[in-house]
Enzyme design. Structure first.
Site, mmCIF file in Angstrom:
data_model
loop_
_atom_site.group_PDB
_atom_site.id
_atom_site.type_symbol
_atom_site.label_atom_id
_atom_site.label_comp_id
_atom_site.label_asym_id
_atom_site.label_seq_id
_atom_site.Cartn_x
_atom_site.Cartn_y
_atom_site.Cartn_z
ATOM 1 N N ASP A 236 39.322 -24.265 -10.797
ATOM 2 C CA ASP A 236 39.335 -25.363 -11.871
ATOM 3 C C ASP A 236 38.786 -25.293 -10.021
ATOM 4 O O ASP A 236 39.578 -25.973 -9.188
ATOM 5 C CB ASP A 236 39.494 -26.037 -12.244
ATOM 6 C CG ASP A 236 38.864 -27.051 -12.422
ATOM 7 O OD1 ASP A 236 37.750 -26.901 -13.216
ATOM 8 O OD2 ASP A 236 39.988 -28.319 -12.553
ATOM 9 N N GLU A 298 35.285 -21.757 -9.662
ATOM 10 C CA GLU A 298 34.394 -22.049 -8.990
ATOM 11 C C GLU A 298 34.130 -23.105 -7.811
ATOM 12 O O GLU A 298 34.269 -24.193 -7.075
ATOM 13 C CB GLU A 298 34.920 -23.755 -10.467
ATOM 14 C CG GLU A 298 33.690 -24.507 -10.333
ATOM 15 C CD GLU A 298 33.730 -26.456 -11.104
ATOM 16 O OE1 GLU A 298 32.627 -27.286 -11.896
ATOM 17 O OE2 GLU A 298 35.180 -26.409 -10.558
#
Ligand code: GLC
Ligand code: MG
Length: 572
Positions: A236, A298
């Site tokens: 993330d 990401e």
């Protein structure tokens, strides 16, 4: 508007087409890390992102759960996915719906138990579906025991797990950095009078990755799930992992964000070079010790050279840094897509491309673009599906994308769940619209549960747009996806090389995939008008079997495509 969410991390995205071929000359060419590449299942995989709150609610409390996912594994196998990336199901106050983790090695009661996770991993294994979890590396929850300790006293042993600084002599925050989610990135804490840093919400304090004890604690947390059979992580918000140590102010940028705060170029608190060293350590010390495990990034970065750095100079960093810059293209044209795709194709280390067009932070494609006259969101779903599933690289789908699900946006601020939508209304309506319940059938709440009010409203189109109805309709978006996924599995051309053809065409994107002695031509009309192309202009040969087709007709020598027309055909 969702692009606001991206702006901070995608500043300079327009430059991506200008991928410097000269980069190849500046990076040393070293042999690939062959040990790590032995098990490369992920190059042939279709990965499916699943948001557990919204997938299936087995205990009818309005919130999806792990048992709900397990109950639908047969569906995922039938669709043809090889791996599921599940967004956070860890214990969390849910300030950012799980992206505020209070314990990396447990399961939130509302989602289930560790035993449910073990059952999901086992059920996946039975069906050839690998489970990948989300690893929220930039920050924890402010309720994580590390932060509770850290905030309690300056001398606490966990103090340096996070980033604490004195304010300015006049009491102002330590510098001008702003949070992507509104306001200053610093919050003053009463216990010690110092400020702590948070790129996202104040409930998401940034971990201090310069502290080797943080590295140890986080690497251990990552390994814990690998031992249970998880196949890796989607990392993330990687770009925010490090900040400049001297906390230099960011330069201002024009305009204000959706929260009314002046924009800035986040050059001093994103994309710091240290993150690459750290990610390579994660890969070497944790991931590569378990065969076949992968990292997905990401990676919302500005330029193709920045993106390709995530592969590592020896392909020893992130196997699948997601190329997310296609999402931001407006309008979506062949002329804008082609150079971005080519930039990734030609990356200097030979890293494997990874594309996604939908996720839990972005408007769904069916609702994202202005549509050419006479076309529908389903036509947009089909053309983007074709792009994603026929490009060279690993595609990541988002639940419901395969049904052509649309955004179901909140109409009133009172209905908004996502905090950025409450804070930024009406400019930023938040991300609820793309997170509504999966549509399984025409029964109550689209089969998401047995009738309890779902945490977000089911989209009004569910009676006809659902798995059961679309599975039975040969012309559905779902069967379009199934056909393309099955073709990827069975046709070596779609695992092989990619050659762009008709490269000067501003409206129609065309490329040939070839491998195993076979060839597949993909032709996609992103233009607003109909287009006629000759087979000669598309590389020649003879038409063979049609794989999928929408708004396209063929003659023996050419193709006619209406706007958003699609043709994927074997070439003899
Ligand atoms: C990532 C997630 C997003 C979350 C943010 C902060 O961008 O995809 O949903 O809000 O990180 O963790
Ligand atoms: Mg539930």
């Amino acid at each position: 508007m969702r692009t606001a969410f991206l702006h901070g991390l995608m500043a300079g995205a327009a430059a991506i087409g200008a991928m410097a071929p000269t980069l190849a000359a500046t990076l040393p060419t070293m042999p690939a890390n062959t040990a790590a590449q032995q098990d490369d299942w992920w190059k042939r995989a279709v990965i499916y992102e699943l948001y557990p709150r919204s997938f299936a609610d087995s205990d009818n409390d309005g919130i999806g759960d792990i048992k709900g996912v397990s109950a639908h594994l047969d569906y995922l196998a039938d669709l043809g996915v090889d791996a599921v990336w599940m967004t956070p199901m860890f214990p969390s106050p849910q300030a950012d719906f799980g992206y505020d983790v209070a314990d990396y090695n447990d399961v939130a009661p509302q989602f289930g138990t560790i035993a449910d996770m073990d059952a999901l991993i086992a059920g996946g294994k039975d069906r050839g579906i690998k489970l990948i979890l989300d690893f929220v590396i930039n920050h924890s929850s402010d309720k994580h025991p590390w932060f509770l300790q850290s905030r309690s006293a300056k001398a606490n042993p966990y103090r340096d797990f996070y980033i604490w600084r004195d304010g300015k002599p006049n009491g102002a925050p330590p510098n001008n950095w702003t949070s992507l989610f509104g306001g200053s990135a610093w919050t003053k804490d009463a216990a010690t009078g110092q400020y702590y840093y948070h790129f996202f919400y104040p409930e998401q304090p940034d971990l201090n990755w310069r502290n080797m004890r943080v590295e140890k604690a986080m690497f251990d947390a990552a390994e814990w799930w690998l031992k249970r059979g998880v196949y890796g992580y989607r990392l993330d918000a990687v770009g925010t992992m490090f900040e400049r140590a001297d906390l230099k102010d960011n330069p201002p940028a024009p305009g204000k964000d959706a929260f009314g705060v002046p924009e800035q170029n986040r050059v001093n608190n994103t994309e710091q070079p240290e993150m690459h060293t750290e990610l390579q350590r994660l890969r070497g010390q944790v991931i590569d010790r378990y065969p076949g495990r992968i990292l997905i990034g990401e990676t919302y970065v500005g330029t193709a050279p920045e993106l390709t750095k995530f592969y590592g100079a020896r392909n020893d960093e992130v196997q699948l840094p997601m190329f997310l810059s296609l999402i931001g293209i407006r309008p979506l044209t062949a002329a804008a897509l082609r150079p971005k795709i080519e930039a990734v194709e030609n990356n200097p280390v030979g890293g494997w491309p990874c594309f996604a067009l939908n996720n839990h932070d972005q408007r769904r494609v069916s609702s994202r673009y202005d549509l050419p006259a006479g076309t529908t969101g389903d036509d947009m779903a089909r053309i983007t599906a074709t792009l994603l599933l026929t490009l060279r690289g690993t595609p990541i789908l988002y639940y419901g994308e395969e049904l052509g699900m649309v955004n179901n946006d909140p109409k009133r601020v009172e209905d908004v769940q996502d905090i950025i939508g409450k804070k930024g209304w009406p400019k930023e309506k938040g991300r609820d619209g793309e997170r509504t319940p999966m549509q399984w059938d025409a029964s109550v709440n689209a089969g998401f549960n047995a009738g309890a009010k779902p945490w977000l409203p089911v989209s009004a189109d569910y009676a006809t747009r659902n798995v059961a109805a679309e599975r039975a309709d040969p012309k559905s978006v779902l069967n379009f996806y199934r056909t393309l996924i099955a073709e990827r599995r069975g046709n070596p051309a779609l695992a092989g090389e990619m050659t762009m053809v008709d490269r000067a065409n501003p409206n129609v994107l065309s490329y040939v995939r070839s491998g195993g002695g076979r060839k597949v031509l993909t032709v996609l009309n992103f233009g607003g008008a109909a287009s006629d192309l000759t087979l000669a202009q598309l590389g020649g040969g003879k038409f063979g079997r049609v794989i999928v087709q929408n708004r396209a007709t063929m003659s023996s020598t050419g193709i006619h495509l209406a706007p958003l027309g699609v043709l994927v055909v074997e070439i003899g």
